[in-house]
Design an enzyme around this catalytic site. Sequence first.
Site, PDB file in Angstrom:
ATOM      1  CB  THR A  22      -0.528  -6.369   4.906  1.00 32.47           C
ATOM      2  OG1 THR A  22      -1.315  -5.841   5.815  1.00 32.47           O
ATOM      3  CG2 THR A  22      -0.772  -7.676   4.484  1.00 32.47           C
ATOM      4  CB  VAL A  23       3.752  -6.066   2.035  1.00 31.18           C
ATOM      5  CG1 VAL A  23       4.679  -6.699   1.075  1.00 31.18           C
ATOM      6  CG2 VAL A  23       2.187  -5.762   1.183  1.00 31.18           C
ATOM      7  N   GLY A 195     -11.721  -6.396   8.185  1.00 35.35           N
ATOM      8  CA  GLY A 195     -10.350  -6.175   7.889  1.00 35.35           C
ATOM      9  C   GLY A 195     -10.076  -6.176   6.323  1.00 35.35           C
ATOM     10  CG  ASP A 209      -5.380  -0.385  -5.598  1.00 34.56           C
ATOM     11  OD1 ASP A 209      -4.356  -0.407  -4.973  1.00 34.56           O
ATOM     12  OD2 ASP A 209      -5.739  -1.565  -5.907  1.00 34.56           O
ATOM     13  CE  LYS A 213      -3.188  -3.202  -7.302  1.00 34.88           C
ATOM     14  NZ  LYS A 213      -4.462  -3.585  -6.600  1.00 34.88           N
TER      15      LYS A 213
HETATM   16  N1  LIG Z   1      -1.420  -5.440   1.740  1.00 33.64           N
HETATM   17  C1  LIG Z   1      -1.458  -5.934   0.218  1.00 33.64           C
HETATM   18  O1  LIG Z   1      -2.196  -7.105   0.030  1.00 33.64           O
HETATM   19  C2  LIG Z   1      -0.700  -5.352  -0.840  1.00 33.64           C
HETATM   20  C3  LIG Z   1      -0.654  -5.987  -1.971  1.00 33.64           C
HETATM   21  C4  LIG Z   1       0.157  -5.423  -3.106  1.00 33.64           C
HETATM   22  C5  LIG Z   1       0.787  -4.215  -2.686  1.00 33.64           C
HETATM   23  N2  LIG Z   1       0.681  -3.720  -1.567  1.00 33.64           N
HETATM   24  C6  LIG Z   1       1.523  -2.586  -1.505  1.00 33.64           C
HETATM   25  O2  LIG Z   1       2.522  -2.865  -0.457  1.00 33.64           O
HETATM   26  C7  LIG Z   1       2.683  -1.445   0.220  1.00 33.64           C
HETATM   27  C8  LIG Z   1       2.597  -1.725   1.821  1.00 33.64           C
HETATM   28  O3  LIG Z   1       1.214  -2.212   1.872  1.00 33.64           O
HETATM   29  P1  LIG Z   1       0.867  -2.633   3.350  1.00 33.64           P
HETATM   30  O4  LIG Z   1      -0.499  -3.237   3.017  1.00 33.64           O
HETATM   31  O5  LIG Z   1       2.075  -3.786   3.805  1.00 33.64           O
HETATM   32  O6  LIG Z   1       1.000  -1.581   4.200  1.00 33.64           O
HETATM   33  P2  LIG Z   1       0.513  -1.268   5.743  1.00 33.64           P
HETATM   34  O7  LIG Z   1       0.154  -2.666   6.529  1.00 33.64           O
HETATM   35  O8  LIG Z   1      -0.233  -0.004   5.987  1.00 33.64           O
HETATM   36  O9  LIG Z   1       1.967  -1.000   6.482  1.00 33.64           O
HETATM   37  C9  LIG Z   1       2.761   0.130   6.075  1.00 33.64           C
HETATM   38  C10 LIG Z   1       3.960  -0.099   6.863  1.00 33.64           C
HETATM   39  O10 LIG Z   1       4.580   1.088   6.852  1.00 33.64           O
HETATM   40  C11 LIG Z   1       5.104   1.706   7.913  1.00 33.64           C
HETATM   41  N3  LIG Z   1       5.307   2.889   7.680  1.00 33.64           N
HETATM   42  C12 LIG Z   1       4.300   4.214   7.393  1.00 33.64           C
HETATM   43  N4  LIG Z   1       4.847   5.381   7.686  1.00 33.64           N
HETATM   44  C13 LIG Z   1       6.278   5.002   7.875  1.00 33.64           C
HETATM   45  C14 LIG Z   1       7.238   5.893   8.054  1.00 33.64           C
HETATM   46  N5  LIG Z   1       7.276   7.471   7.655  1.00 33.64           N
HETATM   47  N6  LIG Z   1       8.383   5.519   8.189  1.00 33.64           N
HETATM   48  C15 LIG Z   1       8.920   4.281   8.114  1.00 33.64           C
HETATM   49  N7  LIG Z   1       7.841   3.318   8.120  1.00 33.64           N
HETATM   50  C16 LIG Z   1       6.481   3.749   7.946  1.00 33.64           C
HETATM   51  C17 LIG Z   1       4.041   1.409   8.844  1.00 33.64           C
HETATM   52  O11 LIG Z   1       4.702   1.250  10.366  1.00 33.64           O
HETATM   53  P3  LIG Z   1       3.987   0.809  11.530  1.00 33.64           P
HETATM   54  O12 LIG Z   1       3.920  -0.588  11.302  1.00 33.64           O
HETATM   55  O13 LIG Z   1       4.646   1.103  12.677  1.00 33.64           O
HETATM   56  O14 LIG Z   1       2.627   1.538  11.325  1.00 33.64           O
HETATM   57  C18 LIG Z   1       4.050   0.051   8.587  1.00 33.64           C
HETATM   58  O15 LIG Z   1       4.605  -0.990   9.124  1.00 33.64           O
HETATM   59  C19 LIG Z   1       1.910  -0.430  -0.447  1.00 33.64           C
HETATM   60  O16 LIG Z   1       2.830   0.274  -1.240  1.00 33.64           O
HETATM   61  C20 LIG Z   1       0.730  -1.258  -0.860  1.00 33.64           C
HETATM   62  O17 LIG Z   1       0.007  -0.509  -1.826  1.00 33.64           O
HETATM   63  C21 LIG Z   1       0.056  -4.143  -0.509  1.00 33.64           C
END
Ligand SMILES: NC(=O)c1ccc[n+]([C@@H]2O[C@H](COP(=O)([O-])OP(=O)(O)OC[C@H]3O[C@@H](n4cnc5c(N)ncnc54)[C@H](OP(=O)(O)O)[C@@H]3O)[C@@H](O)[C@H]2O)c1
Length: 436
Positions: A22-23, A195, A209, A213
């Site tokens: 997502t990010v 979702g 979570d 924070k």
């Molecule tokens: N989502 C939000 O709105 C939001 C807001 C604030 C902070 N955050 C933080 O931002 C971070 C990412 O969140 P997200 O929501 O973007 O997570 P996400 O959608 O689950 O994406 C995680 C990414 O990490 C990759 N990944 C997982 N294991 C890996 C590995 N061993 N080596 C390399 N890449 C790997 C995944 O690859 P694949 O795509 O190939 O599976 C995916 O692209 C987290 O720390 C979360 O707490 C998120």
Amino acid sequence: MAFVMTDMDRKTWRVGVAGLGTVGAGLLNFLAERPGFAPAGGRAVVTGVSARSRTRPRPFDISNLPWFDDPVALARSPDVDVFVELIGGSDGPAKAAVEAALSLGKPVVTANKALIAEHGAELAALAEAKGAPLLFEAAVMGGTPAVKMVREALVGDDIQSIAGILNGTCNYILTEMEAGGRSFADVLGEAQRLGYAEADPTMDVGGFDAAHKITILAALAFGCAPNFAAAEIEGIEQVDLLDIRMARDLGYRIKLVASAERSEDGVLVRVHPSLAPLDHPLAQAGGALNALFIEGRRIGRIFVQGPGAGAGPTAAAVAADIADVMTAPQRPVFQAPAGALEPFKAVDPSKMTGRAYLRFLVKDEPGVIAAVSETLAGAGVSIESFLQKPTEGAQGVPIVLTTHAVTESALTAAVERIAGLEAVLDRPRLLRIARI
Ligand SMILES: NC(=O)c1ccc[n+]([C@@H]2O[C@H](COP(=O)([O-])OP(=O)(O)OC[C@H]3O[C@@H](n4cnc5c(N)ncnc54)[C@H](OP(=O)(O)O)[C@@H]3O)[C@@H](O)[C@H]2O)c1
């Protein structure tokens, strides 16, 4: 003479992005919309990406970007000046890659609250020893400014307390429960289908979570090392629709409130479902919004509200940190250099005082209310307001009361005694009234 910057003057910052979920997708889309993103005079250009699967379809083209199976290798790549970690998780590949980048003195930008809350002190020490910035604006409240506000804009104040709604999923669930008169399980199931909630919702609904924070904000605000292990955490799984309705009748709304307070005894970091007065801005922040109250000795009260998650807002916060890297800020990672952070001194929560909401299901017979009142008085708990509402078809009668300020230890002792009364049919429900 006007200050004019040409492309020739701009330093190119080669950015490695680990995590394309997502990010990560939000960030790559942002950089595609604003090629060479250059608010601070530099130019940000992505020179490497890493994720779990190279072949997974993604909402942007990565075919022209160098691919790394291993995020640690990306962090170490000589073609990467700034490492952006968007994988997530407090340990594992995210931590290893961040450590690899910092060890080489490379600036790190991350959105990973679990990593910073659980390992922030050691990572800050490494970053500062290597002279590398470690920035994490997106880790708290997504695109709504919180980290820089507390660390930088408010560093001249003495912050006394912080209280906020820091998890959008919980706020969405509680808002929908109240609006639609639906159960926790029902709304959670729908949120998962749409979702809005993860397949494993524990981090969100369990309060973890929000605890990550508030742990980070407490460290930034109070100049202490982050200490996630000291946080008191209760999620929203046990919030009952009946409590939402009863609280409303008493003039309150139930919110998952994350709070950090400093007193002479130390710091208390808590996450609890709590009652906020209906007219309070925290009670009015509905849906997936995040909201934050900060109380400082000089500035008084500050309130910010906005999106706490989502690709666009979070990517904007990550981009703001990349802009800071370009201007080479030389601030400590937390409020003071890692070696000068005060050790986290936890307050014993049982000594804290506060008002509370109690609900009991009792037999519908004379003398029960007197027995409950006497038991509370015997435990040193005085009643502020009282509500009894027969519910059709329900076994027993729910009674609800709010208390005057009382210590946590007296309150829990009173609840235990009431639970033991013969006329009480169910485990009493205890919720705190937010100190806001
Ligand atoms: N989502 C939000 O709105 C939001 C807001 C604030 C902070 N955050 C933080 O931002 C971070 C990412 O969140 P997200 O929501 O973007 O997570 P996400 O959608 O689950 O994406 C995680 C990414 O990490 C990759 N990944 C997982 N294991 C890996 C590995 N061993 N080596 C390399 N890449 C790997 C995944 O690859 P694949 O795509 O190939 O599976 C995916 O692209 C987290 O720390 C979360 O707490 C998120």
